[in-house]
Write a protein that holds these residues in place. Structure first.
Motif, PDB file in Angstrom:
ATOM      1  N   GLU A   1      25.308  20.812  25.284  1.00 28.08           N
ATOM      2  CA  GLU A   1      25.838  20.169  24.083  1.00 28.08           C
ATOM      3  C   GLU A   1      25.969  18.666  24.347  1.00 28.08           C
ATOM      4  O   GLU A   1      26.705  18.267  25.266  1.00 28.08           O
ATOM      5  CB  GLU A   1      27.222  20.767  23.769  1.00 28.08           C
ATOM      6  N   PRO A   2      25.262  17.821  23.588  1.00 24.66           N
ATOM      7  CA  PRO A   2      25.335  16.386  23.866  1.00 24.66           C
ATOM      8  C   PRO A   2      26.781  15.889  23.905  1.00 24.66           C
ATOM      9  O   PRO A   2      27.604  16.273  23.086  1.00 24.66           O
ATOM     10  CB  PRO A   2      24.569  15.765  22.697  1.00 24.66           C
ATOM     11  N   GLY A   3      27.054  15.056  24.875  1.00 24.64           N
ATOM     12  CA  GLY A   3      28.396  14.498  25.051  1.00 24.64           C
ATOM     13  C   GLY A   3      29.249  15.298  26.012  1.00 24.64           C
ATOM     14  O   GLY A   3      30.312  14.859  26.420  1.00 24.64           O
ATOM     15  N   THR A   4      28.790  16.476  26.394  1.00 21.17           N
ATOM     16  CA  THR A   4      29.622  17.377  27.195  1.00 21.17           C
ATOM     17  C   THR A   4      29.245  17.303  28.677  1.00 21.17           C
ATOM     18  O   THR A   4      28.071  17.456  29.025  1.00 21.17           O
ATOM     19  CB  THR A   4      29.454  18.823  26.695  1.00 21.17           C
ATOM     20  N   PHE A   5      30.242  17.051  29.527  1.00 19.06           N
ATOM     21  CA  PHE A   5      29.970  17.049  30.965  1.00 19.06           C
ATOM     22  C   PHE A   5      31.143  17.599  31.762  1.00 19.06           C
ATOM     23  O   PHE A   5      31.250  17.417  32.965  1.00 19.06           O
ATOM     24  CB  PHE A   5      29.586  15.638  31.441  1.00 19.06           C
TER      25      PHE A   5
ATOM     26  N   SER B   1      33.424   9.869  25.954  1.00 13.05           N
ATOM     27  CA  SER B   1      32.365   8.890  26.198  1.00 13.05           C
ATOM     28  C   SER B   1      32.200   8.010  24.964  1.00 13.05           C
ATOM     29  O   SER B   1      32.854   8.227  23.946  1.00 13.05           O
ATOM     30  CB  SER B   1      31.049   9.610  26.523  1.00 13.05           C
ATOM     31  N   GLY B   2      31.342   7.023  25.062  1.00 12.13           N
ATOM     32  CA  GLY B   2      31.123   6.113  23.942  1.00 12.13           C
ATOM     33  C   GLY B   2      31.939   4.854  24.108  1.00 12.13           C
ATOM     34  O   GLY B   2      32.135   4.370  25.218  1.00 12.13           O
TER      35      GLY B   2
ATOM     36  N   GLY C   1      35.217   9.386  30.764  1.00 10.82           N
ATOM     37  CA  GLY C   1      35.480  10.295  31.875  1.00 10.82           C
ATOM     38  C   GLY C   1      35.973  11.647  31.395  1.00 10.82           C
ATOM     39  O   GLY C   1      36.044  11.913  30.190  1.00 10.82           O
TER      40      GLY C   1
ATOM     41  N   LEU D   1      33.251  12.059  17.297  1.00 11.48           N
ATOM     42  CA  LEU D   1      32.965  13.488  17.235  1.00 11.48           C
ATOM     43  C   LEU D   1      33.978  14.128  18.181  1.00 11.48           C
ATOM     44  O   LEU D   1      34.133  13.672  19.308  1.00 11.48           O
ATOM     45  CB  LEU D   1      31.536  13.779  17.700  1.00 11.48           C
TER      46      LEU D   1
ATOM     47  N   MET E   1      33.203  11.833  21.462  1.00 12.70           N
ATOM     48  CA  MET E   1      32.287  10.689  21.497  1.00 12.70           C
ATOM     49  C   MET E   1      32.792   9.648  20.505  1.00 12.70           C
ATOM     50  O   MET E   1      32.855   9.910  19.300  1.00 12.70           O
ATOM     51  CB  MET E   1      30.875  11.151  21.159  1.00 12.70           C
ATOM     52  N   VAL E   2      33.151   8.500  21.018  1.00 17.17           N
ATOM     53  CA  VAL E   2      33.909   7.516  20.239  1.00 17.17           C
ATOM     54  C   VAL E   2      33.015   6.396  19.693  1.00 17.17           C
ATOM     55  O   VAL E   2      32.164   5.861  20.414  1.00 17.17           O
ATOM     56  CB  VAL E   2      35.031   6.920  21.122  1.00 17.17           C
TER      57      VAL E   2
ATOM     58  N   LEU F   1      21.611  12.106  16.273  1.00 16.49           N
ATOM     59  CA  LEU F   1      22.034  13.508  16.426  1.00 16.49           C
ATOM     60  C   LEU F   1      21.012  14.447  15.805  1.00 16.49           C
ATOM     61  O   LEU F   1      20.681  15.501  16.363  1.00 16.49           O
ATOM     62  CB  LEU F   1      23.401  13.719  15.768  1.00 16.49           C
TER      63      LEU F   1
END
Ligand code: FMN
Ligand code: SF4
Ligand code: FES
Lengths: 425, 158
Positions: A89-93, A248-249, A255, A286, A322-323, A337
């Motif tokens: 999922e984009p943004g997920t780590f 992130s963003g 982090g 998001l 994601m900001v 997206l």
């Protein structure tokens, strides 16, 4: 600054290495497994999980306690547990951060889940980008074997259990349960609509429990400290537990932080991420990955938990925040997206395969100054069609588009009326 | 050529599991590492080992991002073009990279060293903009850091 908040999953996180088996055991690791296996009480694990209201951390928020109970007592053997470490999922780590910190917590969690449903085989399904985590897991699984924490007759009990690491070839859809089961069987990973559900007929047609890394990692703690303790970790009464948020963003310090569910979005940004980057103004975010909708300044103080987000028609998703700041063009963001979803569509069903390129075309035209006011109803209609796709990929993919039209309508109209992007002038 | 040793090693791994086809991706990866990409020859050999048809294997090979059915360079650079990397100047980075290597996305340099491919979010958004070189992550990148990286890789292979 508020907090400090209790740390559960990342309490012993180190900057550059994992918690070793010795360190993990020193801190009480594998005690839950020991107690459960020597008491032989699988029902108690299931009951505690159900009481704890542990909602799945992989994006869908399904109660883990209910899922284990759907594996019927008289279901056939062998049974499987799959740990979903696909995290595409984009943004997920968050799972990546966790796997590089506490592999044994995950191994213990998977084993407890397996014991509760009497599964003999565990599989960790991991994305190819996380090769270093895959190697750590393989090594630590080997160590756990040598120490008698995996393998035959764990802790002298009757229970035997193994874990394999399975590397994906890399596609977003493999994170979806039914696609993942196909992938594990060497079948092209298109999703398959239930029923049968995986807990009934999953891997090789056998009962299979699929859970996210973070969900499974919570289990040893719930078994050790009880459901009430877990519920009390959250700040809102409806929520339970901590959550690994990855931010992130446009913040100063992106982090991953373990924070109580129900914490305010504004607090996460200001107290844990050093505020907005270069003094910019918060415009939106998001809340939980690319498959969730946009929040706006109106939601800046929203409680980050499953219920509060549901109430505003959104989802907590994976907790990947994601900001965006006031310089960010939300149409442009939505185009990026949508490109992701157009590319990653597995192509199995027509609405999804054809719908995302169509939406992308309309959005690009709006961005480039060729938009018309009647594009908006066209976009809305197409999004509604996409809800009728074969799997949850497409409804997730239209979440940003639908919320763009609702929450940032003025900005979209400014593109159309101004014949171009107001941010590029 | 398909060395007997590799063949035996893979055969042993397959013999250890209940269903040969669960090893499909591992076998493809091993052959890809050996040949540099998943060639037609490799496809046939994998099919034999796994008791699958070449078509079944091609269904997999053509689906996945990290399986290459065409020759690639010694260093495969996957550039993340998802939201966070793109917001953090990723677009300029791509332009810089294309310029520097004198190829477009999807192409391989004439000396066979570098292949450029786009990739979706690689899970390192806290280190955006990020790229993978042969699956190893690099980030956050500036154009300078990127130039250094390319120089180092070039040097390492002369
Ligand atoms: C397109 C798509 C991608 C998904 N990707 C992931 C993923 O990478 N990791 C994950 O844990 N769940 C993912 N999910 C959710 C899974 O289908 C499933 O709900 C989850 O793994 C169950 O575990 P949980 O209940 O512990 O969250 C995805 C779902 C969809 C529809
Ligand atoms: S909705 Fe998209 S990802 Fe899901 S089955 Fe259809 S084409 Fe595949
Ligand atoms: S967006 Fe590039 S790593 Fe996540």
């Amino acid at each position: 600054m508020s907090g400090p908040y209790p740390q559960v999953l990342l309490k012993h996180r180190k900057p550059d290495r994992i918690t070793t088996l010795a360190e993990y055991r020193q801190a009480g690791g594998y005690e839950a497994l020991h107690r459960v296996l020597t008491s032989e009480d699988a029902a108690a694990v299931k009951a505690e999980l159900a009481d704890a209201v542990l909602l799945g951390r992989g994006g869908a928020g399904f109660p883990a306690g209910i899922k284990v109970q759907t594996v019927a007592e008289d279901a056939p053997f062998p049974r499987y547990v799959v740990c979903n470490a696909d995290e595409m999922e984009p943004g997920t780590f968050k799972d990546r951060v966790f796997l590089h910190a506490e592999p044994h917590m995950l191994i213990e969690g998977i084993t407890l889940a397996a014991f509760s449903i009497r599964a003999a085989h565990g599989i960790i399904f991991i994305r190819p980008e996380y090769e270093s985590a895959a190697r750590i897991l393989e090594r630590e699984i080997g160590i756990a074997h040598r120490e008698g924490l995996l393998g035959d007759g764990i802790f002298g009990s009757e229970f035997s259990f193994d874990i394999d690491v399975h590397r994906s070839g890399g596609r977003y859809i493999c994170g979806e349960v039914t696609a993942q089961i196909n992938a594990l069987q060497g079948i092209r990973p298109n999703p398959k609509q239930p029923p049968p559900y995986a807990t009934d007929k999953g891997l090789w047609g056998q009962p299979t429990l699929v859970n996210n890394v973070e969900t499974l990692a919570c289990i040893p703690h719930i078994v050790n400290k009880g459901a009430q303790w877990f519920k009390d970790l959250a700040l809102t009464p409806e929520a339970a537990g901590t959550k690994l948020f990855c931010i992130s963003g446009k913040v100063n310090k992106p982090g991953c932080h373990e924070l109580p569910l129900g914490i305010k979005l504004s607090e996460i940004i200001e107290d844990f991420c050093g505020g907005m980057k270069d003094g910019a103004t918060f415009k939106g975010c998001l809340p939980g990955g690319a498959s969730t909708g946009f929040l706006t300044v109106d939601h800046y103080h929203i409680a980050m938990d499953f219920d509060a987000l549901k109430k505003v028609g959104n989802r907590l998703g994976t907790g990947a925040i994601m900001v965006f700041d006031h310089h960010t063009c939300m149409v442009d963001v939505t185009i990026n997206l949508t490109e992701f979803f157009a590319r990653e569509s597995c192509g199995w069903c027509t609405p999804c395969r054809e719908g995302f390129p169509y939406l992308l075309d309309l959005l690009r035209r709006i961005e480039n100054g060729q938009g018309e006011a009647d594009f908006l109803p066209m976009i809305k209609t197409m999004c509604q069609h996409l809800w009728k796709s074969y799997c949850a990929f497409a409804p997730g993919g239209v979440a940003s588009i639908e919320s763009l039209i609702v929450n940032f309508e003025d900005e979209v109209m400014a593109h159309i009326e101004g014949r171009g992007c107001p941010f590029k002038k | 050529m398909f060395p007997e040793s590799l063949k035996n090693e893979l055969q042993q791994k397959i013999d250890r599991v209940a269903h040969p086809r669960e090893m499909a991706i591992d076998v493809i990866n091993a052959l890809q590492d050996h040949y540099g990409y998943f060639s037609d020859e490799a496809l046939g050999q994998a099919a034999d080992l796994l008791a699958m048809t070449p078509l079944e294997l091609d269904e997999l090979a053509t689906f996945y991002t990290f399986i290459y059915r065409e020759p690639v360079g010694k260093y495969v650079i996957h550039v993340c073009d998802s939201l966070i990397c793109w917001m953090e100047n990723g677009e300029n980075l791509v332009a810089h990279l294309c310029n520097r290597l004198d190829i477009q996305m999807g192409e391989t340099t004439a000396d066979g060293l570098f292949t450029l491919l786009p990739v979706c979010c690689i899970g390192y958004c806290d280190r955006a903009p990020a790229i993978l070189v042969n699956r190893m992550v690099h980030g956050p990148l500036t154009t300078d850091a990127l130039d250094n990286l390319i120089d180092k890789l070039r040097e390492a292979s002369t």
